[in-house]
Design a protein around this motif. Sequence first.
Motif, PDB file in Angstrom:
ATOM      1  N   GLU A   1       4.109  -3.012  -1.444  1.00 59.97           N
ATOM      2  CA  GLU A   1       4.129  -4.066  -2.454  1.00 59.97           C
ATOM      3  C   GLU A   1       5.486  -4.749  -2.437  1.00 59.97           C
ATOM      4  OE1 GLU A   1       1.934  -3.662  -6.269  1.00 59.97           O
ATOM      5  OE2 GLU A   1       2.064  -1.525  -5.825  1.00 59.97           O
ATOM      6  N   ARG A   2       5.455  -6.066  -2.630  1.00 58.26           N
ATOM      7  CA  ARG A   2       6.697  -6.829  -2.695  1.00 58.26           C
ATOM      8  C   ARG A   2       6.837  -7.438  -4.083  1.00 58.26           C
ATOM      9  NH1 ARG A   2       7.353 -10.720   2.347  1.00 58.26           N
ATOM     10  NH2 ARG A   2       5.147 -11.205   2.058  1.00 58.26           N
ATOM     11  N   LYS A   3       7.999  -7.302  -4.633  1.00 57.00           N
ATOM     12  CA  LYS A   3       8.241  -7.834  -5.975  1.00 57.00           C
ATOM     13  C   LYS A   3       7.995  -9.336  -5.997  1.00 57.00           C
ATOM     14  CE  LYS A   3      11.587  -4.352  -7.461  1.00 57.00           C
ATOM     15  NZ  LYS A   3      12.977  -4.095  -7.930  1.00 57.00           N
ATOM     16  N   ASN A   4       7.428  -9.788  -7.083  1.00 57.19           N
ATOM     17  CA  ASN A   4       7.173 -11.219  -7.322  1.00 57.19           C
ATOM     18  C   ASN A   4       6.059 -11.795  -6.450  1.00 57.19           C
ATOM     19  OD1 ASN A   4       9.351 -11.233  -9.178  1.00 57.19           O
ATOM     20  ND2 ASN A   4      10.795 -11.580  -7.497  1.00 57.19           N
ATOM     21  N   ILE A   5       5.355 -10.951  -5.688  1.00 57.04           N
ATOM     22  CA  ILE A   5       4.213 -11.428  -4.906  1.00 57.04           C
ATOM     23  C   ILE A   5       2.964 -10.699  -5.405  1.00 57.04           C
ATOM     24  CG2 ILE A   5       3.152 -11.597  -2.637  1.00 57.04           C
ATOM     25  CD1 ILE A   5       5.866 -11.820  -1.410  1.00 57.04           C
ATOM     26  N   PRO A   6       2.058 -11.408  -6.073  1.00 57.86           N
ATOM     27  CA  PRO A   6       0.858 -10.774  -6.628  1.00 57.86           C
ATOM     28  C   PRO A   6      -0.133 -10.424  -5.514  1.00 57.86           C
ATOM     29  CG  PRO A   6       0.752 -13.143  -6.919  1.00 57.86           C
ATOM     30  CD  PRO A   6       2.110 -12.846  -6.335  1.00 57.86           C
ATOM     31  N   THR A   7      -1.143  -9.670  -5.864  1.00 60.62           N
ATOM     32  CA  THR A   7      -2.214  -9.337  -4.922  1.00 60.62           C
ATOM     33  C   THR A   7      -3.558  -9.734  -5.510  1.00 60.62           C
ATOM     34  OG1 THR A   7      -2.588  -7.081  -5.748  1.00 60.62           O
ATOM     35  CG2 THR A   7      -0.860  -7.375  -4.079  1.00 60.62           C
ATOM     36  N   SER A   8      -4.546  -9.860  -4.628  1.00 61.12           N
ATOM     37  CA  SER A   8      -5.911 -10.205  -5.042  1.00 61.12           C
ATOM     38  C   SER A   8      -6.880  -9.206  -4.429  1.00 61.12           C
ATOM     39  CB  SER A   8      -6.306 -11.608  -4.553  1.00 61.12           C
ATOM     40  OG  SER A   8      -5.376 -12.581  -4.911  1.00 61.12           O
ATOM     41  N   TRP A   9      -8.058  -9.088  -5.042  1.00 60.71           N
ATOM     42  CA  TRP A   9      -9.155  -8.311  -4.476  1.00 60.71           C
ATOM     43  C   TRP A   9     -10.298  -9.260  -4.116  1.00 60.71           C
ATOM     44  CZ3 TRP A   9      -9.569  -3.379  -2.865  1.00 60.71           C
ATOM     45  CH2 TRP A   9      -8.605  -2.471  -3.282  1.00 60.71           C
ATOM     46  N   LEU A  10     -10.827  -9.084  -2.920  1.00 56.63           N
ATOM     47  CA  LEU A  10     -11.975  -9.848  -2.459  1.00 56.63           C
ATOM     48  C   LEU A  10     -13.127  -8.900  -2.161  1.00 56.63           C
ATOM     49  CD1 LEU A  10     -10.244 -12.073   0.266  1.00 56.63           C
ATOM     50  CD2 LEU A  10     -10.410 -12.540  -2.193  1.00 56.63           C
ATOM     51  N   MET A  11     -14.345  -9.388  -2.349  1.00 53.84           N
ATOM     52  CA  MET A  11     -15.526  -8.731  -1.806  1.00 53.84           C
ATOM     53  C   MET A  11     -15.981  -9.601  -0.647  1.00 53.84           C
ATOM     54  SD  MET A  11     -17.764  -7.113  -4.963  1.00 53.84           S
ATOM     55  CE  MET A  11     -18.808  -6.229  -3.795  1.00 53.84           C
ATOM     56  N   LEU A  12     -15.871  -9.072   0.563  1.00 55.18           N
ATOM     57  CA  LEU A  12     -16.141  -9.837   1.771  1.00 55.18           C
ATOM     58  C   LEU A  12     -17.267  -9.191   2.557  1.00 55.18           C
ATOM     59  CD1 LEU A  12     -15.277 -12.184   3.626  1.00 55.18           C
ATOM     60  CD2 LEU A  12     -13.608 -10.627   4.660  1.00 55.18           C
ATOM     61  N   THR A  13     -18.337  -9.951   2.776  1.00 57.08           N
ATOM     62  CA  THR A  13     -19.485  -9.462   3.546  1.00 57.08           C
ATOM     63  C   THR A  13     -19.534 -10.186   4.874  1.00 57.08           C
ATOM     64  OG1 THR A  13     -20.740  -9.030   1.517  1.00 57.08           O
ATOM     65  CG2 THR A  13     -21.978  -9.103   3.577  1.00 57.08           C
ATOM     66  N   ILE A  14     -19.537  -9.406   5.956  1.00 56.51           N
ATOM     67  CA  ILE A  14     -19.602  -9.986   7.298  1.00 56.51           C
ATOM     68  C   ILE A  14     -20.891  -9.536   7.982  1.00 56.51           C
ATOM     69  CG2 ILE A  14     -17.106 -10.149   7.500  1.00 56.51           C
ATOM     70  CD1 ILE A  14     -17.182  -7.662   9.296  1.00 56.51           C
ATOM     71  N   TYR A  15     -21.261 -10.250   9.042  1.00 57.88           N
ATOM     72  CA  TYR A  15     -22.551 -10.025   9.693  1.00 57.88           C
ATOM     73  C   TYR A  15     -22.398  -9.781  11.199  1.00 57.88           C
ATOM     74  CZ  TYR A  15     -24.135 -11.728   5.226  1.00 57.88           C
ATOM     75  OH  TYR A  15     -24.323 -11.876   3.865  1.00 57.88           O
ATOM     76  N   GLU A  16     -21.257  -9.275  11.563  1.00 56.03           N
ATOM     77  CA  GLU A  16     -20.986  -8.932  12.963  1.00 56.03           C
ATOM     78  C   GLU A  16     -19.896  -7.874  12.965  1.00 56.03           C
ATOM     79  OE1 GLU A  16     -19.264 -12.440  14.868  1.00 56.03           O
ATOM     80  OE2 GLU A  16     -18.623 -13.081  12.868  1.00 56.03           O
ATOM     81  N   GLY A  17     -19.404  -7.501  14.131  1.00 62.55           N
ATOM     82  CA  GLY A  17     -18.451  -6.407  14.183  1.00 62.55           C
ATOM     83  C   GLY A  17     -17.340  -6.594  15.198  1.00 62.55           C
ATOM     84  N   LYS A  18     -16.614  -7.694  15.096  1.00 57.10           N
ATOM     85  CA  LYS A  18     -15.457  -7.877  15.959  1.00 57.10           C
ATOM     86  C   LYS A  18     -14.379  -6.856  15.608  1.00 57.10           C
ATOM     87  CE  LYS A  18     -16.053 -12.931  16.385  1.00 57.10           C
ATOM     88  NZ  LYS A  18     -16.381 -12.988  17.816  1.00 57.10           N
ATOM     89  N   ASN A  19     -13.535  -6.533  16.572  1.00 58.64           N
ATOM     90  CA  ASN A  19     -12.483  -5.551  16.362  1.00 58.64           C
ATOM     91  C   ASN A  19     -11.534  -5.988  15.244  1.00 58.64           C
ATOM     92  OD1 ASN A  19     -10.892  -3.207  16.987  1.00 58.64           O
ATOM     93  ND2 ASN A  19      -9.469  -4.541  18.065  1.00 58.64           N
ATOM     94  N   ARG A  20     -11.358  -5.103  14.275  1.00 56.06           N
ATOM     95  CA  ARG A  20     -10.463  -5.356  13.134  1.00 56.06           C
ATOM     96  C   ARG A  20     -10.730  -6.726  12.509  1.00 56.06           C
ATOM     97  NH1 ARG A  20      -6.337  -1.745  12.768  1.00 56.06           N
ATOM     98  NH2 ARG A  20      -4.948  -3.188  11.713  1.00 56.06           N
ATOM     99  N   GLN A  21     -11.991  -7.067  12.405  1.00 53.98           N
ATOM    100  CA  GLN A  21     -12.378  -8.422  12.025  1.00 53.98           C
ATOM    101  C   GLN A  21     -11.898  -8.834  10.643  1.00 53.98           C
ATOM    102  OE1 GLN A  21     -16.467  -9.484  12.751  1.00 53.98           O
ATOM    103  NE2 GLN A  21     -16.461 -11.074  11.191  1.00 53.98           N
ATOM    104  N   VAL A  22     -12.120  -7.987   9.651  1.00 51.94           N
ATOM    105  CA  VAL A  22     -11.772  -8.370   8.281  1.00 51.94           C
ATOM    106  C   VAL A  22     -10.271  -8.613   8.152  1.00 51.94           C
ATOM    107  CG1 VAL A  22     -11.692  -7.587   5.883  1.00 51.94           C
ATOM    108  CG2 VAL A  22     -13.768  -7.251   7.239  1.00 51.94           C
ATOM    109  N   ARG A  23      -9.480  -7.722   8.706  1.00 53.72           N
ATOM    110  CA  ARG A  23      -8.029  -7.885   8.640  1.00 53.72           C
ATOM    111  C   ARG A  23      -7.588  -9.183   9.314  1.00 53.72           C
ATOM    112  NH1 ARG A  23      -5.569  -3.123   7.038  1.00 53.72           N
ATOM    113  NH2 ARG A  23      -6.890  -1.264   7.156  1.00 53.72           N
ATOM    114  N   ARG A  24      -8.178  -9.487  10.455  1.00 52.35           N
ATOM    115  CA  ARG A  24      -7.789 -10.703  11.180  1.00 52.35           C
ATOM    116  C   ARG A  24      -8.259 -11.954  10.455  1.00 52.35           C
ATOM    117  NH1 ARG A  24      -9.584 -11.144  16.860  1.00 52.35           N
ATOM    118  NH2 ARG A  24     -11.401  -9.902  16.334  1.00 52.35           N
ATOM    119  N   MET A  25      -9.444 -11.882   9.832  1.00 58.55           N
ATOM    120  CA  MET A  25      -9.946 -13.034   9.086  1.00 58.55           C
ATOM    121  C   MET A  25      -9.041 -13.381   7.914  1.00 58.55           C
ATOM    122  SD  MET A  25     -14.079 -12.374   8.972  1.00 58.55           S
ATOM    123  CE  MET A  25     -14.410 -13.803   7.919  1.00 58.55           C
ATOM    124  N   THR A  26      -8.705 -12.388   7.112  1.00 55.63           N
ATOM    125  CA  THR A  26      -7.879 -12.679   5.935  1.00 55.63           C
ATOM    126  C   THR A  26      -6.479 -13.120   6.339  1.00 55.63           C
ATOM    127  OG1 THR A  26      -7.255 -10.336   5.670  1.00 55.63           O
ATOM    128  CG2 THR A  26      -9.192 -11.115   4.449  1.00 55.63           C
TER     129      THR A  26
END
Length: 208
Positions: free
Chosen positions: A138-163
């Motif tokens: 965590e970094r001070k003064n930088i907020p975080t968010s939560w997403l619900m993300l649904t994908i329909y394929e399986g690329k390597n580390r896809q969610v991390r790369r997308m965000t």
Amino acid sequence: MSTSSIVLFNKPYGVQSQFRDDSNNDHTTLSEYFNDKSLRIAGRLDATSEGLLILTDDGRVNKAITQPPKTNKFARSTTKQGKTYLVQVEGLATPLQLLALTKGVLLKDGKTLPAKAVLVNEAELPIQLWQRDPPIRERKNIPTSWLMLTIYEGKNRQVRRMTAQVGLPCLRLIRWSVAGFELGDLAVGEQLRIELSPEHYKQLAIND
């Protein structure tokens, strides 16, 4: 059709989605949690990701989860084969960033299929969050968010790369559902065996 079962497992952070340790890192493996050598993993999770991992001894079930029916490049795969993740990202997600995730993101290995991306409050998550070890950075003064993300394929580390591609670095990644099966209230490291019913086979589009 002979019946079989699947095992739902809440994979802890730092556990590799394999039974044999063939790496030189400090991550543990599934062999610490399972001794049934007939089980195979239906869709891996990175060691640094948490949540739902499905294991089965039925090759048809494994294939139905890991190789969903093909669709054209403009369409989603069947919604029952989608994978939903709870993603904590650095920064406050904007409507434009959510729209970009929804439409598909251009990565080095191609553009992702259209997805579903929803901004949620931590209190609205479908699970009670557990303490991660180690905790997220965590970094001070930088907020975080939560997403619900649904994908329909399986690329390597896809969610991390997308965000990351839309300017939202991933801090924590928890898989909530796969092919219609949900993590539910499984505690970290806990597993649940489910005997598959005709309805489950239909859900997975498995025929005689």
